[in-house]
Design a protein around this motif. Structure first.
Motif, PDB file in Angstrom:
ATOM      1  N   ALA A   1       6.856   3.993  -5.443  1.00  0.00           N
ATOM      2  CA  ALA A   1       5.733   4.773  -4.913  1.00  0.00           C
ATOM      3  C   ALA A   1       5.496   6.007  -5.782  1.00  0.00           C
ATOM      4  O   ALA A   1       4.354   6.318  -6.133  1.00  0.00           O
ATOM      5  N   GLN A   2       6.582   6.689  -6.151  1.00  0.00           N
ATOM      6  CA  GLN A   2       6.455   7.879  -6.986  1.00  0.00           C
ATOM      7  C   GLN A   2       5.871   7.531  -8.349  1.00  0.00           C
ATOM      8  O   GLN A   2       4.987   8.227  -8.847  1.00  0.00           O
ATOM      9  N   ALA A   3       6.333   6.453  -8.936  1.00  0.00           N
ATOM     10  CA  ALA A   3       5.831   6.048 -10.252  1.00  0.00           C
ATOM     11  C   ALA A   3       4.376   5.623 -10.190  1.00  0.00           C
ATOM     12  O   ALA A   3       3.619   5.833 -11.136  1.00  0.00           O
ATOM     13  N   THR A   4       3.973   5.042  -9.070  1.00  0.00           N
ATOM     14  CA  THR A   4       2.620   4.506  -8.948  1.00  0.00           C
ATOM     15  C   THR A   4       1.590   5.554  -8.558  1.00  0.00           C
ATOM     16  O   THR A   4       0.549   5.662  -9.197  1.00  0.00           O
ATOM     17  N   ILE A   5       1.866   6.313  -7.515  1.00  0.00           N
ATOM     18  CA  ILE A   5       0.847   7.290  -7.091  1.00  0.00           C
ATOM     19  C   ILE A   5       1.278   8.732  -7.307  1.00  0.00           C
ATOM     20  O   ILE A   5       0.514   9.649  -7.034  1.00  0.00           O
ATOM     21  N   GLY A   6       2.460   8.942  -7.850  1.00  0.00           N
ATOM     22  CA  GLY A   6       2.906  10.287  -8.181  1.00  0.00           C
ATOM     23  C   GLY A   6       2.409  10.748  -9.542  1.00  0.00           C
ATOM     24  O   GLY A   6       2.334  11.934  -9.814  1.00  0.00           O
ATOM     25  N   ASP A   7       2.048   9.806 -10.382  1.00  0.00           N
ATOM     26  CA  ASP A   7       1.523  10.103 -11.722  1.00  0.00           C
ATOM     27  C   ASP A   7       0.008   9.931 -11.691  1.00  0.00           C
ATOM     28  O   ASP A   7      -0.485   8.862 -11.317  1.00  0.00           O
ATOM     29  N   PRO A   8      -0.756  10.966 -12.058  1.00  0.00           N
ATOM     30  CA  PRO A   8      -2.217  10.886 -11.951  1.00  0.00           C
ATOM     31  C   PRO A   8      -2.859   9.702 -12.690  1.00  0.00           C
ATOM     32  O   PRO A   8      -3.752   9.054 -12.155  1.00  0.00           O
ATOM     33  N   ALA A   9      -2.407   9.400 -13.890  1.00  0.00           N
ATOM     34  CA  ALA A   9      -3.017   8.303 -14.661  1.00  0.00           C
ATOM     35  C   ALA A   9      -2.701   6.954 -14.025  1.00  0.00           C
ATOM     36  O   ALA A   9      -3.576   6.093 -13.891  1.00  0.00           O
TER      37      ALA A   9
ATOM     38  N   ALA B   1       4.865  14.292   0.691  1.00  0.00           N
ATOM     39  CA  ALA B   1       5.185  13.051   1.412  1.00  0.00           C
ATOM     40  C   ALA B   1       6.376  12.353   0.773  1.00  0.00           C
ATOM     41  O   ALA B   1       7.233  11.802   1.483  1.00  0.00           O
ATOM     42  N   LEU B   2       6.450  12.357  -0.558  1.00  0.00           N
ATOM     43  CA  LEU B   2       7.611  11.777  -1.240  1.00  0.00           C
ATOM     44  C   LEU B   2       8.883  12.512  -0.832  1.00  0.00           C
ATOM     45  O   LEU B   2       9.913  11.883  -0.553  1.00  0.00           O
ATOM     46  N   GLY B   3       8.811  13.818  -0.763  1.00  0.00           N
ATOM     47  CA  GLY B   3       9.963  14.613  -0.346  1.00  0.00           C
ATOM     48  C   GLY B   3      10.383  14.329   1.085  1.00  0.00           C
ATOM     49  O   GLY B   3      11.573  14.190   1.380  1.00  0.00           O
ATOM     50  N   ARG B   4       9.401  14.215   1.974  1.00  0.00           N
ATOM     51  CA  ARG B   4       9.704  13.895   3.377  1.00  0.00           C
ATOM     52  C   ARG B   4      10.373  12.534   3.485  1.00  0.00           C
ATOM     53  O   ARG B   4      11.342  12.360   4.232  1.00  0.00           O
ATOM     54  N   LYS B   5       9.842  11.566   2.738  1.00  0.00           N
ATOM     55  CA  LYS B   5      10.395  10.213   2.792  1.00  0.00           C
ATOM     56  C   LYS B   5      11.839  10.208   2.288  1.00  0.00           C
ATOM     57  O   LYS B   5      12.703   9.538   2.860  1.00  0.00           O
ATOM     58  N   ALA B   6      12.098  10.951   1.229  1.00  0.00           N
ATOM     59  CA  ALA B   6      13.456  11.042   0.692  1.00  0.00           C
ATOM     60  C   ALA B   6      14.397  11.683   1.718  1.00  0.00           C
ATOM     61  O   ALA B   6      15.543  11.230   1.890  1.00  0.00           O
ATOM     62  N   MET B   7      13.924  12.721   2.396  1.00  0.00           N
ATOM     63  CA  MET B   7      14.753  13.395   3.405  1.00  0.00           C
ATOM     64  C   MET B   7      15.054  12.473   4.590  1.00  0.00           C
ATOM     65  O   MET B   7      16.145  12.524   5.145  1.00  0.00           O
ATOM     66  N   GLU B   8      14.098  11.624   4.942  1.00  0.00           N
ATOM     67  CA  GLU B   8      14.307  10.672   6.044  1.00  0.00           C
ATOM     68  C   GLU B   8      15.479   9.736   5.746  1.00  0.00           C
ATOM     69  O   GLU B   8      16.158   9.288   6.655  1.00  0.00           O
TER      70      GLU B   8
ATOM     71  N   ASP C   1       0.856  -1.178   0.000  1.00  0.00           N
ATOM     72  CA  ASP C   1       0.000   0.000   0.000  1.00  0.00           C
ATOM     73  C   ASP C   1       0.898   1.235   0.000  1.00  0.00           C
ATOM     74  O   ASP C   1       1.492   1.568   1.022  1.00  0.00           O
ATOM     75  N   TRP C   2       0.995   1.900  -1.143  1.00  0.00           N
ATOM     76  CA  TRP C   2       1.878   3.056  -1.269  1.00  0.00           C
ATOM     77  C   TRP C   2       1.392   4.241  -0.453  1.00  0.00           C
ATOM     78  O   TRP C   2       2.199   5.073  -0.017  1.00  0.00           O
ATOM     79  N   TYR C   3       0.103   4.340  -0.210  1.00  0.00           N
ATOM     80  CA  TYR C   3      -0.398   5.429   0.629  1.00  0.00           C
ATOM     81  C   TYR C   3       0.115   5.264   2.060  1.00  0.00           C
ATOM     82  O   TYR C   3       0.594   6.220   2.672  1.00  0.00           O
ATOM     83  N   ALA C   4       0.033   4.058   2.584  1.00  0.00           N
ATOM     84  CA  ALA C   4       0.535   3.793   3.936  1.00  0.00           C
ATOM     85  C   ALA C   4       2.048   4.001   3.990  1.00  0.00           C
ATOM     86  O   ALA C   4       2.575   4.545   4.964  1.00  0.00           O
ATOM     87  N   PHE C   5       2.750   3.554   2.967  1.00  0.00           N
ATOM     88  CA  PHE C   5       4.205   3.732   2.892  1.00  0.00           C
ATOM     89  C   PHE C   5       4.573   5.204   3.035  1.00  0.00           C
ATOM     90  O   PHE C   5       5.518   5.550   3.735  1.00  0.00           O
ATOM     91  N   LEU C   6       3.802   6.076   2.383  1.00  0.00           N
ATOM     92  CA  LEU C   6       4.082   7.514   2.447  1.00  0.00           C
ATOM     93  C   LEU C   6       3.407   8.206   3.623  1.00  0.00           C
ATOM     94  O   LEU C   6       3.694   9.363   3.914  1.00  0.00           O
ATOM     95  N   GLY C   7       2.487   7.519   4.284  1.00  0.00           N
ATOM     96  CA  GLY C   7       1.795   8.111   5.424  1.00  0.00           C
ATOM     97  C   GLY C   7       0.746   9.128   5.025  1.00  0.00           C
ATOM     98  O   GLY C   7       0.551  10.123   5.732  1.00  0.00           O
ATOM     99  N   VAL C   8       0.073   8.884   3.893  1.00  0.00           N
ATOM    100  CA  VAL C   8      -0.980   9.796   3.439  1.00  0.00           C
ATOM    101  C   VAL C   8      -2.268   9.014   3.199  1.00  0.00           C
ATOM    102  O   VAL C   8      -2.255   7.803   3.044  1.00  0.00           O
ATOM    103  N   SER C   9      -3.345   9.743   3.130  1.00  0.00           N
ATOM    104  CA  SER C   9      -4.649   9.158   2.848  1.00  0.00           C
ATOM    105  C   SER C   9      -4.778   8.857   1.359  1.00  0.00           C
ATOM    106  O   SER C   9      -4.205   9.570   0.531  1.00  0.00           O
ATOM    107  N   PRO C  10      -5.557   7.844   0.988  1.00  0.00           N
ATOM    108  CA  PRO C  10      -5.842   7.618  -0.428  1.00  0.00           C
ATOM    109  C   PRO C  10      -6.536   8.806  -1.085  1.00  0.00           C
ATOM    110  O   PRO C  10      -6.560   8.925  -2.292  1.00  0.00           O
ATOM    111  N   ARG C  11      -7.088   9.696  -0.306  1.00  0.00           N
ATOM    112  CA  ARG C  11      -7.754  10.886  -0.830  1.00  0.00           C
ATOM    113  C   ARG C  11      -6.815  12.102  -0.876  1.00  0.00           C
ATOM    114  O   ARG C  11      -7.252  13.210  -1.159  1.00  0.00           O
ATOM    115  N   ALA C  12      -5.536  11.889  -0.601  1.00  0.00           N
ATOM    116  CA  ALA C  12      -4.569  12.986  -0.592  1.00  0.00           C
ATOM    117  C   ALA C  12      -4.470  13.632  -1.971  1.00  0.00           C
ATOM    118  O   ALA C  12      -4.584  12.961  -2.997  1.00  0.00           O
TER     119      ALA C  12
END
Length: 75
Positions: A48-56, A20-27, A1-12
């Motif tokens: 995660a970025q490829a999957t939920i970072g791209d709208p389509a 969240a991607l930026g925060r994860k990278a900084m961690e 679950d990429w949303y859980a991995f990033l700590g965001v809601s599926p409605r984000a």
């Protein structure tokens, strides 16, 4: 679950996902872990970025998971 991995809601929003991607990278910076672990974490972040970072791709991911997101600006 990429949303859980990033700590965001599926409605984000798209902006929330990018933040969240930026925060994860900084961690990952400065964390004393093996090269193997760095590679694993980097691969997970890229996926995660490829999957939920791209709208389509995200829409397809959500459809497969049965997530119905309401249309929001920035998604």
């Amino acid at each position: 679950d990429w949303y859980a991995f990033l700590g965001v809601s599926p409605r984000a929003s798209g902006g929330e996902i990018r933040a969240a991607l930026g925060r994860k990278a900084m961690e990952m910076q400065g964390t004393p872990v093996s090269a193997t672990e760095v590679a694993r974490r980097t691969a997970a972040l890229r996926e995660a970025q490829a999957t939920i970072g791209d709208p389509a791709t995200r829409a397809e991911y959500d459809r497969r998971r049965g997530i119905a997101r309401e249309a929001r600006p920035g998604n």
